[in-house]
Design a protein around this motif. Structure first.
Motif: not given
Length: 358
Positions: A294-315
């Protein structure tokens, strides 16, 4: 007393959303326990660091949205093929070849044509290159029923080696093993900045999301993709030319990946390397599957993956933990999200023993 598993009727979206929320809360609870027992860290400080790494400053927020956009475009690109039951694992290579096409236009035409002409040619070349990289395995599938998983995967390696070859051809300075920033003095072929350098991919991702949603849900081509995905025999019975749909859909899939490559080279990095896609071509497979195509739902799944990846370096920086711990947290969350699909699709029934069995 016995138990047996049976398939559910489709759950209303509200109940499905509730199950996903519960799964995420359970995952967060497990992560909190692991933080306290394995690292001695306050879970709240770890979660705060992850959020800070993704959205802690204005610049971090823009970069997060930019990476989200590229991830989303690639996931959207793979979705029509997956919906058709064509397992396109070649997103990484299709992005790379699109980046290489853009870089070649910038290098060879940057000092010969007006900037607007260079950009137009770059757009055409990148989309065409990505589309061709999707066309080759689709043609083999349509004509000889080859395994598309293997063929698309092998195309990734070919694209990687082509980029590696031209990196040596175009390296600056000679012997450095890298191209460096292309046309840094003239900015020839650099895509125009709207608001800032991060905004253009966001706009393109939004347009792609809306367009693909309409394409899959409301057009004849989208209907044909769905029918072919459900049953090729049924598709042929109702007069759909399956081979034509396979090739057409993979041209679309590869072309959109090529568009992502254009944005990476022409709008963000202004260079090309074998790692410019950063594995997003593979991660996007999971993003598309989690969103159930579902293209709309994909916005949120993409956000989850990128959010966790971006937060890794700060952790790693603020909490003294390595980035692997953030990957563990991401894995736990994804495990719970994928696992909750079982409870959405199936239900556990309790069967009482009959009097004779008692």
């Amino acid at each position: 007393m016995k138990f047996h598993i049976s398939k559910r009727d489709a759950l209303p979206w509200q109940k499905s959303l509730f199950v996903h929320v519960v799964a995420i809360l359970l995952a967060v609870g497990l992560i909190a326990v692991l933080c306290m027992t394995l690292t001695g860290q306050d879970p709240l400080s770890v979660f705060e660091s992850i959020f800070s790494g993704a959205f802690g400053t204005t610049r971090r927020s823009w970069v997060t949205l930019q990476e989200l956009s590229i991830m989303l475009i690639i996931a959207l690109a793979l979705t029509p093929a997956f919906k058709m039951q064509f397992w396109n694992i070649g997103g990484e290579g299709q992005v790379l070849i699109g980046s290489l096409a853009a870089a070649s236009c910038m290098i060879t035409l940057g000092d010969k044509l007006p900037n607007a002409a260079v950009i137009i040619i770059m757009i055409i070349a990148s989309i065409a290159a990505g589309a061709f990289w999707g066309f080759v395995p689709a043609l083999f599938k349509a004509l000889w029923n080859t395994n598309e998983t293997l063929s698309t995967l092998m195309m990734n390696y070919i694209a990687t080696q082509l980029v590696a070859f031209f990196t040596i051809v175009w390296e600056v300075p000679k012997g450095s093993g890298k191209i460096g920033i292309i046309n840094s003095d003239t900015m020839a072929g650099w895509l125009p900045q709207i608001v800032n350098q991060h905004f253009l991919p966001i706009v393109v991702a939004l347009l792609c999301t809306a367009s693909l949603f309409v394409y899959l849900k409301y057009t004849k081509h989208g209907y044909e993709i769905t029918v072919v995905g459900e049953s090729q025999n049924t598709a042929r019975y109702v007069g759909i030319k399956v081979e034509k749909v396979v090739i057409r859909t993979m041209l679309l899939s590869g072309g959109m990946c090529g568009l992502a490559g254009l944005l990476l080279t022409g709008g963000i990095n202004h260079t090309v390397t074998t790692t410019i896609a950063g594995g997003m071509g593979f991660t996007a497979v999971m993003v598309s599957w989690l969103a159930k195509f579902n293209p709309i739902t994909m916005v949120f799944t993409s956000l989850l993956i990128v959010f966790m990846d971006r937060g890794a370096s700060e952790v790693a920086t603020s909490c003294g933990l390595n980035e692997s711990f953030s990957d563990i947290m991401t894995g736990i969350i994804l495990f719970f999200i994928i696992g909750c699909e079982f409870f959405i699709r199936y239900k556990i029934n309790r069967t009482k023993k009959s009097g004779r069995e008692a």
